[in-house]
Design a protein around this motif. Structure first.
Motif, short mmCIF file in Angstrom:
data_model
loop_
_atom_site.label_atom_id
_atom_site.label_comp_id
_atom_site.label_asym_id
_atom_site.label_seq_id
_atom_site.Cartn_x
_atom_site.Cartn_y
_atom_site.Cartn_z
N GLU C 166 1.45 13.56 10.10
CA GLU C 166 1.11 11.93 10.12
C GLU C 166 0.07 11.42 9.40
O GLU C 166 0.38 10.27 8.91
CB GLU C 166 0.88 11.81 11.75
N ASN C 167 -0.55 12.05 8.65
CA ASN C 167 -1.91 11.63 7.87
C ASN C 167 -0.95 11.17 6.55
O ASN C 167 -1.61 10.40 5.61
CB ASN C 167 -2.74 12.83 7.61
N SER C 169 1.90 9.38 6.36
CA SER C 169 3.11 8.63 6.65
C SER C 169 3.01 7.19 5.86
O SER C 169 4.15 6.82 5.62
CB SER C 169 2.69 8.20 8.19
N PRO C 326 5.99 10.15 11.06
CA PRO C 326 4.64 10.75 11.76
C PRO C 326 4.72 11.52 13.04
O PRO C 326 4.20 10.91 14.04
CB PRO C 326 4.00 9.25 11.77
N THR C 328 2.90 13.59 15.09
CA THR C 328 1.63 14.04 15.13
C THR C 328 1.54 15.28 15.40
O THR C 328 1.82 16.01 16.12
CB THR C 328 1.03 13.16 16.67
N SER C 333 8.41 17.76 8.14
CA SER C 333 8.92 16.56 8.56
C SER C 333 10.32 16.63 8.00
O SER C 333 10.33 16.80 6.67
CB SER C 333 8.29 15.48 8.37
N SER D 75 2.89 2.00 6.22
CA SER D 75 3.60 2.46 7.39
C SER D 75 3.95 1.57 8.40
O SER D 75 2.91 1.13 8.93
CB SER D 75 3.35 4.01 7.73
N SER D 77 5.34 2.46 11.17
CA SER D 77 5.88 3.41 12.46
C SER D 77 4.94 3.48 13.22
O SER D 77 3.66 4.09 12.77
CB SER D 77 6.36 4.86 11.58
N PRO D 79 3.12 6.53 15.85
CA PRO D 79 3.11 8.12 16.02
C PRO D 79 4.41 8.40 16.65
O PRO D 79 4.93 7.66 17.73
CB PRO D 79 1.87 8.45 16.82
N ASP D 81 4.98 11.15 19.13
CA ASP D 81 4.48 12.22 19.82
C ASP D 81 4.47 11.97 21.55
O ASP D 81 5.12 10.94 21.77
CB ASP D 81 2.84 12.17 19.36
N ASN D 336 10.49 5.91 9.51
CA ASN D 336 9.18 5.40 8.99
C ASN D 336 9.36 4.37 7.97
O ASN D 336 9.50 4.74 6.71
CB ASN D 336 8.60 6.87 8.51
#
Lengths: 341, 341, 341, 341
Positions: C166-167, C169, C326, C328, C333, D75, D77, D79, D81, D336
């Motif tokens: 996710e960092n 994204s 993203p 988490t 991905s 982005s 999007s 997250p 999760d 995303n």
């Protein structure tokens, strides 16, 4: 998530209850004391993978066969569907059942001859989403699991390499006994949330229910609290998954151990009374029963229909067949337990 | 996919076997004839949801209790893991078991007090990925399901709205009988792929095995072919999922119907002999047994250890507990069947 | 599983290839040497979570905007469905897509008014099942991950707590460059399995393709081998997932590092040449590029249509947008990369 | 489920709002009228599978390239999760992400050489669980889908056989325009739940924002309401998934159609104002836009950071890359989206 987290520890403070009176205020010390008193480590050798299920001997199963009299069977399982108790906590969702083909998929659509239609389905589910067994690899005490195993190397992302639930696949069948504590001590058959069931309650329930309720080596013990009845009567799931609940007091650890019970199951989310009985604690009884006693715990079992039948005929023992599904390396398993009277 | 598709119809041509000799070459006509002869529609009323499991009466279960003598239990389930028979056909993958926390997750990592460690897990699986029951909503004949239901409106993407497997949750327990046809007619206990088990084979096996093998109303019938033994001995899964296999001949439909058997399970992927016995056909016996007879079919049951025990003590009957997991609306279910002798 | 395991190490023996000539026979020593030479640890501070994506600066993205001339866009993604390359190895199955409601679910069935019908769907998939990014938490060197992190405490069963995908994204968009090594050195555009692409091949391809192929800081590099073309032409997936393949030589580590490339993606399962170039080795280049260089690796990208266009107009650079989803804490991905020319 | 069902129809009664003033009280009649006025059926031939994405021409994408000036990317999007908006309604759970191996899995545990460690992961998710596209097969009007297709035979349990989201894999990239209606008409940038955005609001927002906000053929339109801001500021998800929300009025159907917009996305669960504007109605605008206009709808897009940037530099247009993942036959897709300015 918007739900209360079931693993929030109980509040700080000084608690006065059967558990703290016996073990003091510190949960870690209480767990250590109970673990020392109740440990079954090495009782069945250093490589044992099944714990107290070892107590179930063929003679117990043969005796259980004699309990089949009327030929009436009861499922003790909740439905497995999306209307279940889970709220997403620790990624525990309710089972997601999807059809990969349906009755609307005609033979032509499926490329099949002679009018053959096929429906098929799949599920995603946490193994502890509904009526279930906690496997021996589910809980650890300071990084140590059943029989003294190192949790980190035993239960890896490849699963429980030594004490996986598949080791229990053939053996969890024997004499079941129902202790209907809800009926004995509750109002309308229901114990209030927070009611801690002590050894005294268990003994009194046996006394009340009579001879068919005696509990001993190798028995599969069912304890009914009535909480599930409350859900069904209209309360809904609410915080059933982890919120306040009636359940076993920490003080039952030694009673369970001394009676050489094979397994214990209840009609609640987590067997233990909630909130838990020590300040700053989370499910301390699990921390004794799973890694030290080596006992399978059954959770979210639906005991109501069976309980009504037992109350009716006064017989609280039966053949109980409750084998886990043998997911290799699993630390829990869904189960549809069948009682046969 | 690189695997042969299990639903490829058999080749065109003229076939000569017990099924074509009795029913002719046309699978559609054969299915229609067998369906007419074996139909149980309305036998248990227009709303029935469980079919031949109705044959299991309390007296049968009480009798099954008397079969528990030695107290020895056997699991008839394959492991549920990624080393299974599935190859992805029709999205049937092997179970995917994942840990949501492991033994390496310390109490600190989990935010838990007093050294409490917890491992947890989840699974994705087709409901017919391993040892299983075909539910009544699994197969249709020209868009019609059990008891004459419209498949399109009964089994929707919300599942089987009327005959879901949950209706069978309490009742699939009774007298099991093993017919070890592999041992009776095979080499080293194994029937060759393509071997069609006819009523004559079943009767002869009963004759050979003796009195404990008689089959009648309400029995849970197990038929061992030995194919799984072959997989285990080293052949590997290969095309076990849908390829050539020994299995029931289409001609057993009436035998099963007349004996008023409650359920039938085998140690193969699909119960029926493969390739199927009619030109241009796919699993024609399913098309009779599920929608017309209303019979649960058990597939991929591991009968070897039980069979060895039966051969050893000469007793081929036992208490059999095989309840499906009550997935609401499911057309199949994993099961860990337990035989208790 | 019946498939060869992609993580079987290469055979023992003495190997003679560009990698062993430069680094010797011992993969551990080679990895250590390359890691020492190519390490980017602390280049972007001790807390960096994105590695070489840091090389992509706004000016690079602004320049990439100028590469959009014709307004033609290309998806570089394979389909995500059950007809994919996965064979179940390490529980990597192909995506399982299921409908939770279909077009046959009428408004009435759904309980919806005014003729509103809704179809809905779900998927189960390994995050590296098809066209994908390897995240920085995907590979470790002796228990150490990107920037020197302790793998055991960084990537837990709760996911990658520090370097999760996710960092990345918002940032994986910039100038893409295609080096079509398959076209430059292959037969019919395809390199043979086992063909190791060295820095010399990369430089020669740049030379051949011309000015638009120069590679430098912050570029998103695509290397086409042609293996996927072979699959598509009729070879089928076969052992695409982990079997023999053309791919980058271990010797490209320093070339990639020196050019300050942001990401590298190929049309193969695992970027690296297979079998790997050292005796007893498995994907040694990963062990340098992910934990030490901090480089995202793209796998199973479908470069054929883009490559045909580039060959046609002679322009091998473009705007490339390839953000991961993203998830988490994910270590990989799925991605649908879009090239825009 | 304990949550309100998002598909509960609005209450009976007489409604007074822009939609009922224009179309009357009957949602079915309103839908029919808007559908007739806005239909794009056959505009791109009888076999078209992508609808208004056809409006995006290469020239639009080339123009979008010129909008890349500063090289800053965003982005859009959320997250992905377990802390997401879903509550289990219609089996829509939040994504369940699990690790199949972790950083604690050493090379030895994994059977890998030279200290190679690998972490891997998987996900189960509804395709519309978080930031997403509604595909053309997602919604039907009286059993009819995009371009007049029969929903029952087009979108089966095998997925959308004709208009699956994979058809959009390369093309959803072009000029994005943000209309920040929340900023224009809200308090602190947030529209209240139940605020219906009419064409007049859209035109006024364009007027307010200036030249870079003009909307026309082939544009990817983003409409910010600010509801997600409210969630983030502390309201939590609450009933974000299906409860009251600001959103597009039914009256925007013709505005969207006349402007020949390619796609519309918002920062809400369901694009439309909730409760919906007609008595006894559920998402009536969907029933026009998807099957009749053929328009992709984006839901749960996080527009806040982009909106802040646009407010800051006064530029509300940008390159927008938002390709769905090409799940074959899917009726929706996670995405995303990346805005590049």
């Amino acid at each position: 998530m918007n739900q209360p987290a079931p693993d929030d520890a109980t509040a700080a403070g000084t608690y006065d209850n059967a558990a703290t009176r016996r073990y003091g205020q510190d949960p870690a010390a209480a767990i250590a004391a109970a673990a020392a008193a109740c440990s079954n480590w090495n009782r069945w050798g250093p490589h044992d993978a099944v714990g107290t299920v070892n107590f179930i001997e063929p003679s117990h199963r043969a005796y259980a066969g004699t309990l089949v009299r009327r030929g009436v069977s009861f499922s003790l399982s909740l439905p497995f569907d999306d209307d279940g108790p889970q709220n997403g906590w620790r990624r525990r969702v309710n089972p997601v059942h999807t059809m990969t083909s349906t009755g609307a998929s005609t033979a032509e659509m499926l490329g099949l001859p002679h009018g053959l239609g096929v429906a098929d389905d799949a599920v995603y589910m946490p193994l502890q989403c509904s009526t279930q067994w906690d496997g021996l690899g589910h809980v650890f005490d300071h990084g140590i699991g059943w029989n003294g195993r190192n949790a980190a190397t035993t239960v890896t992302s490849d699963g429980d390499l030594e004490t996986g639930i598949e080791n229990q696949s053939a053996s969890v069948i024997g004499r079941g006994v129902l202790l209907d504590v809800g009926r004995a001590f509750g109002i309308d058959g229901e114990l209030a949330d927070g009611f801690a069931i002590t050894p005294e309650h268990l003994d009194a329930t046996i006394e009340l229910q009579g001879e068919t309720s005696r509990v001993g080596r190798g028995d599969l013990l069912l304890v009914r609290t009535g909480q599930l009845t409350r859900v069904r009567k209209g309360a809904g799931w609410g915080t059933y998954a982890g919120g306040p609940a009636p359940g076993l007091s920490f003080t039952t650890a030694s009673w369970i151990h001394e009676h050489e019970i094979a397994t214990v199951a209840t009609d609640t989310w987590g067997v233990e009374v909630r909130p838990n009985e020590f300040p700053g604690s989370v499910q301390p009884l699990h921390q004794v029963l799973l890694p030290h006693v080596g006992l399978l715990l059954g959770e979210m079992w639906d005991l109501d229909i069976l309980a009504a039948d037992c109350a009716d005929d006064g017989v609280f023992e039966f053949l109980l067949s409750a084998p886990p599904l043998p997911f290799t390396g699993a630390v829990g398993s869904p189960v549809n337990p069948i009682a046969l009277k």
